[in-house]
Design a protein around this motif. Structure first.
Motif, PDB file in Angstrom:
ATOM      1  N   THR A 159       0.798  -1.231   0.000  1.00 50.78           N
ATOM      2  CA  THR A 159       0.000   0.000   0.000  1.00 50.78           C
ATOM      3  C   THR A 159       0.828   1.277   0.000  1.00 50.78           C
ATOM      4  O   THR A 159       0.269   2.352  -0.201  1.00 50.78           O
ATOM      5  CB  THR A 159      -0.926   0.033   1.229  1.00 50.78           C
ATOM      6  N   THR A 160       2.119   1.171   0.228  1.00 54.12           N
ATOM      7  CA  THR A 160       2.953   2.367   0.316  1.00 54.12           C
ATOM      8  C   THR A 160       3.807   2.479  -0.939  1.00 54.12           C
ATOM      9  O   THR A 160       4.626   1.611  -1.230  1.00 54.12           O
ATOM     10  CB  THR A 160       3.856   2.307   1.560  1.00 54.12           C
ATOM     11  N   GLU A 161       3.577   3.534  -1.687  1.00 54.67           N
ATOM     12  CA  GLU A 161       4.349   3.789  -2.911  1.00 54.67           C
ATOM     13  C   GLU A 161       5.090   5.091  -2.767  1.00 54.67           C
ATOM     14  O   GLU A 161       4.523   6.056  -2.245  1.00 54.67           O
ATOM     15  CB  GLU A 161       3.413   3.856  -4.134  1.00 54.67           C
ATOM     16  N   VAL A 210      11.874   3.489   4.471  1.00 55.79           N
ATOM     17  CA  VAL A 210      12.319   4.601   5.308  1.00 55.79           C
ATOM     18  C   VAL A 210      11.431   4.718   6.552  1.00 55.79           C
ATOM     19  O   VAL A 210      11.929   4.865   7.669  1.00 55.79           O
ATOM     20  CB  VAL A 210      12.339   5.921   4.506  1.00 55.79           C
ATOM     21  N   CYS A 211      10.122   4.629   6.368  1.00 53.46           N
ATOM     22  CA  CYS A 211       9.195   4.703   7.511  1.00 53.46           C
ATOM     23  C   CYS A 211       9.441   3.555   8.484  1.00 53.46           C
ATOM     24  O   CYS A 211       9.437   3.744   9.699  1.00 53.46           O
ATOM     25  CB  CYS A 211       7.751   4.689   7.031  1.00 53.46           C
ATOM     26  N   ARG A 212       9.663   2.369   7.960  1.00 53.16           N
ATOM     27  CA  ARG A 212       9.896   1.202   8.818  1.00 53.16           C
ATOM     28  C   ARG A 212      11.187   1.376   9.625  1.00 53.16           C
ATOM     29  O   ARG A 212      11.224   1.100  10.823  1.00 53.16           O
ATOM     30  CB  ARG A 212       9.947  -0.056   7.973  1.00 53.16           C
ATOM     31  N   ILE A 213      12.233   1.860   8.980  1.00 48.70           N
ATOM     32  CA  ILE A 213      13.493   2.084   9.690  1.00 48.70           C
ATOM     33  C   ILE A 213      13.319   3.146  10.760  1.00 48.70           C
ATOM     34  O   ILE A 213      13.827   3.014  11.879  1.00 48.70           O
ATOM     35  CB  ILE A 213      14.610   2.450   8.697  1.00 48.70           C
ATOM     36  N   LEU A 214      12.576   4.205  10.447  1.00 48.86           N
ATOM     37  CA  LEU A 214      12.334   5.255  11.435  1.00 48.86           C
ATOM     38  C   LEU A 214      11.508   4.750  12.613  1.00 48.86           C
ATOM     39  O   LEU A 214      11.645   5.247  13.728  1.00 48.86           O
ATOM     40  CB  LEU A 214      11.651   6.462  10.783  1.00 48.86           C
ATOM     41  N   LEU A 215      10.675   3.750  12.403  1.00 54.06           N
ATOM     42  CA  LEU A 215       9.921   3.130  13.497  1.00 54.06           C
ATOM     43  C   LEU A 215      10.788   2.144  14.288  1.00 54.06           C
ATOM     44  O   LEU A 215      10.663   2.041  15.507  1.00 54.06           O
ATOM     45  CB  LEU A 215       8.688   2.408  12.968  1.00 54.06           C
ATOM     46  N   ILE A 216      11.646   1.435  13.587  1.00 51.28           N
ATOM     47  CA  ILE A 216      12.477   0.430  14.257  1.00 51.28           C
ATOM     48  C   ILE A 216      13.457   1.086  15.222  1.00 51.28           C
ATOM     49  O   ILE A 216      13.718   0.555  16.308  1.00 51.28           O
ATOM     50  CB  ILE A 216      13.213  -0.454  13.231  1.00 51.28           C
ATOM     51  N   PHE A 217      13.996   2.250  14.869  1.00 52.85           N
ATOM     52  CA  PHE A 217      15.002   2.890  15.718  1.00 52.85           C
ATOM     53  C   PHE A 217      14.501   3.126  17.146  1.00 52.85           C
ATOM     54  O   PHE A 217      15.136   2.673  18.100  1.00 52.85           O
ATOM     55  CB  PHE A 217      15.504   4.192  15.086  1.00 52.85           C
ATOM     56  N   PRO A 218      13.353   3.798  17.371  1.00 49.38           N
ATOM     57  CA  PRO A 218      12.922   3.980  18.763  1.00 49.38           C
ATOM     58  C   PRO A 218      12.502   2.672  19.433  1.00 49.38           C
ATOM     59  O   PRO A 218      12.696   2.504  20.636  1.00 49.38           O
ATOM     60  CB  PRO A 218      11.762   4.965  18.676  1.00 49.38           C
TER      61      PRO A 218
END
Length: 103
Positions: free
Chosen positions: A47-49, A56-64
Protein backbone atom coordinates in the motif's frame (compact mmCIF):
# COMPACT_ATOMS: atom_id res chain seq x y z
CA UNK A 1 37.78 -9.64 23.16
CA UNK A 2 40.06 -8.17 25.78
CA UNK A 3 39.83 -4.73 24.16
CA UNK A 4 36.01 -4.83 24.28
CA UNK A 5 36.05 -6.00 27.89
CA UNK A 6 38.37 -3.14 28.81
CA UNK A 7 36.43 -0.52 26.82
CA UNK A 8 33.08 -1.54 28.28
CA UNK A 9 34.41 -2.16 31.78
CA UNK A 10 33.52 -5.85 31.83
CA UNK A 11 35.02 -8.35 34.21
CA UNK A 12 34.34 -11.69 32.50
CA UNK A 13 33.99 -13.33 29.13
CA UNK A 14 30.45 -14.34 30.15
CA UNK A 15 29.43 -10.68 30.36
CA UNK A 16 30.88 -10.00 26.92
CA UNK A 17 29.12 -12.98 25.37
CA UNK A 18 25.82 -12.02 27.06
CA UNK A 19 26.09 -8.45 25.77
CA UNK A 20 26.84 -9.56 22.22
CA UNK A 21 23.92 -12.00 22.36
CA UNK A 22 21.62 -9.22 23.61
CA UNK A 23 22.61 -6.96 20.72
CA UNK A 24 21.95 -9.82 18.28
CA UNK A 25 18.60 -10.84 19.72
CA UNK A 26 17.37 -7.29 20.16
CA UNK A 27 17.89 -6.44 16.49
CA UNK A 28 15.61 -9.28 15.44
CA UNK A 29 13.17 -8.58 18.26
CA UNK A 30 12.85 -4.89 17.32
CA UNK A 31 12.09 -5.72 13.69
CA UNK A 32 9.56 -8.32 14.83
CA UNK A 33 7.85 -5.77 17.10
CA UNK A 34 7.90 -3.15 14.31
CA UNK A 35 5.74 -5.31 12.02
CA UNK A 36 2.47 -4.85 13.95
CA UNK A 37 3.35 -1.18 14.58
CA UNK A 38 3.69 -0.54 10.85
CA UNK A 39 0.43 -2.40 10.26
CA UNK A 40 -1.27 -0.24 12.91
CA UNK A 41 -0.25 2.87 10.97
CA UNK A 42 -1.49 1.31 7.73
CA UNK A 43 1.96 0.89 6.23
CA UNK A 44 2.72 -2.14 4.10
CA UNK A 45 4.83 -2.80 1.02
CA UNK A 46 1.66 -3.28 -1.01
CA UNK A 47 0.00 0.00 0.00
CA UNK A 48 2.95 2.37 0.32
CA UNK A 49 4.35 3.79 -2.91
CA UNK A 50 7.17 4.14 -3.66
CA UNK A 51 8.54 1.12 -1.86
CA UNK A 52 11.52 3.11 -0.61
CA UNK A 53 9.09 5.28 1.39
CA UNK A 54 7.85 2.15 3.17
CA UNK A 55 11.44 1.14 3.99
CA UNK A 56 12.32 4.60 5.31
CA UNK A 57 9.20 4.70 7.51
CA UNK A 58 9.90 1.20 8.82
CA UNK A 59 13.49 2.08 9.69
CA UNK A 60 12.33 5.26 11.43
CA UNK A 61 9.92 3.13 13.50
CA UNK A 62 12.48 0.43 14.26
CA UNK A 63 15.00 2.89 15.72
CA UNK A 64 12.92 3.98 18.76
CA UNK A 65 11.57 0.46 19.22
CA UNK A 66 15.16 -0.83 19.33
CA UNK A 67 16.07 1.78 21.93
CA UNK A 68 13.11 0.83 24.12
CA UNK A 69 13.62 -2.91 23.90
CA UNK A 70 17.41 -2.96 24.37
CA UNK A 71 17.34 -2.50 28.17
CA UNK A 72 14.46 -4.99 28.42
CA UNK A 73 16.30 -7.72 26.54
CA UNK A 74 19.44 -6.82 28.50
CA UNK A 75 17.49 -7.33 31.72
CA UNK A 76 16.50 -10.83 30.62
CA UNK A 77 20.20 -11.66 30.28
CA UNK A 78 21.14 -9.99 33.56
CA UNK A 79 22.85 -7.04 31.91
CA UNK A 80 20.33 -4.25 32.56
CA UNK A 81 22.87 -1.99 34.27
CA UNK A 82 25.20 -2.09 31.26
CA UNK A 83 22.44 -1.45 28.73
CA UNK A 84 20.80 1.32 30.75
CA UNK A 85 24.13 3.15 30.90
CA UNK A 86 24.62 2.44 27.17
CA UNK A 87 21.16 3.88 26.35
CA UNK A 88 21.69 7.01 28.42
CA UNK A 89 25.03 7.63 26.74
CA UNK A 90 23.53 7.21 23.27
CA UNK A 91 20.51 9.40 24.02
CA UNK A 92 22.81 12.14 25.33
CA UNK A 93 24.76 11.99 22.07
CA UNK A 94 21.65 12.44 19.91
CA UNK A 95 20.44 15.49 21.83
CA UNK A 96 18.62 14.42 24.99
CA UNK A 97 21.25 15.69 27.44
CA UNK A 98 18.75 17.58 29.59
CA UNK A 99 16.79 14.35 30.22
CA UNK A 100 19.88 12.27 31.01
CA UNK A 101 22.49 14.41 32.79
CA UNK A 102 25.97 13.00 33.29
CA UNK A 103 26.22 10.62 36.24
Amino acid sequence: MEKLKERWGLTSNWQLVAILVVFSINGSFATWVAKPVTAFFGLSPETTEPYILYLVCRILLIFPIYQLTLPLVGWVFGQFKFFWAFEKKMLRRIGFKKFFPED
